[in-house]
Scaffold this motif. Sequence first.
Motif, PDB file in Angstrom:
ATOM      1  N   ASP A   1       0.876  -1.236  -0.080  1.00 14.97           N
ATOM      2  CA  ASP A   1       0.070  -0.023   0.137  1.00 14.97           C
ATOM      3  C   ASP A   1       0.755   1.329   0.131  1.00 14.97           C
ATOM      4  OD1 ASP A   1      -2.481  -1.169   0.042  1.00 14.97           O
ATOM      5  OD2 ASP A   1      -2.466  -1.480   2.115  1.00 14.97           O
ATOM      6  N   ARG A   2       1.992   1.173   0.733  1.00 20.96           N
ATOM      7  CA  ARG A   2       2.749   2.359   0.741  1.00 20.96           C
ATOM      8  C   ARG A   2       3.376   2.770  -0.567  1.00 20.96           C
ATOM      9  NH1 ARG A   2       5.712   1.090   6.494  1.00 20.96           N
ATOM     10  NH2 ARG A   2       3.902   0.996   7.647  1.00 20.96           N
TER      11      ARG A   2
ATOM     12  N   HIS B   1       0.606   4.273  -2.972  1.00 25.03           N
ATOM     13  CA  HIS B   1       0.636   5.852  -2.628  1.00 25.03           C
ATOM     14  C   HIS B   1       1.783   6.407  -3.008  1.00 25.03           C
ATOM     15  CE1 HIS B   1      -3.337   5.530  -1.016  1.00 25.03           C
ATOM     16  NE2 HIS B   1      -2.744   4.504   0.044  1.00 25.03           N
TER      17      HIS B   1
ATOM     18  N   TRP C   1      10.769   3.090   5.956  1.00 22.86           N
ATOM     19  CA  TRP C   1       9.244   3.162   6.028  1.00 22.86           C
ATOM     20  C   TRP C   1       8.751   2.541   4.877  1.00 22.86           C
ATOM     21  CZ3 TRP C   1       5.508   5.797   3.368  1.00 22.86           C
ATOM     22  CH2 TRP C   1       4.332   5.752   3.876  1.00 22.86           C
ATOM     23  N   LEU C   2       9.381   3.080   3.703  1.00 18.78           N
ATOM     24  CA  LEU C   2       8.818   2.597   2.426  1.00 18.78           C
ATOM     25  C   LEU C   2       9.162   1.252   2.120  1.00 18.78           C
ATOM     26  CD1 LEU C   2       7.062   3.854   0.178  1.00 18.78           C
ATOM     27  CD2 LEU C   2       8.982   4.880  -0.795  1.00 18.78           C
TER      28      LEU C   2
END
Length: 199
Positions: A62-63, A66, A101-102
């Motif tokens: 999902d990351r 986006h 994070w990504l």
Amino acid sequence: HVRVCHPVMPCPHQPSGETYSQCLEKIRTILRMILRIHRHSIKVHAGMIIIAMNSSKSPIIDRLHHARLALANLALDAYIVLTSDPHLSEYLPAHWQGREWLSGFTGSAGTLVFTATQAALFTDSRYWTQAQTELNGSGIELVKQGAAGAPTPIQWLTARLQKGQTVGTDGAVMGLAFAKTVREALTKIGANLRTDTDL
């Protein structure tokens, strides 16, 4: 659930008269081929084939989705996410841990590069095993830096870009020497580098 036939008698659904075991093995082989990409598991219980669906989904998918929408909004075709901050520190404050994070990869060294359809994480041999585990299910390819034939992030990018396309990165965390190397490589194929973007 797929109910199969008697364990000893010929299978009534097979004109060849195959036994239960032969019929079952064929079904399992076919199902494995179909489901392998989804990593579902197959078990046999009480004459039935049970498909255990893997319902867990990596949040990284999902990351990245986006992030790719952001690429489109910025008219970019690819992006480089470095493990760095404006001071080029070895240990990063939480705010600058965008690559972790990504990608989901928690090692202290690595570069994430992605396009609208592909993504790759580049890291050295200290982190190969860790990265293999943490990237599982994310759709991100692990590129083992230092391994024979492994491309650099720039080589990986230029092999996937076309003339006129643009690569983005956060110039605030990119060293001048590396920025020059990237820009020169992109210029050779007619592509561009933008360093004024921060996803």
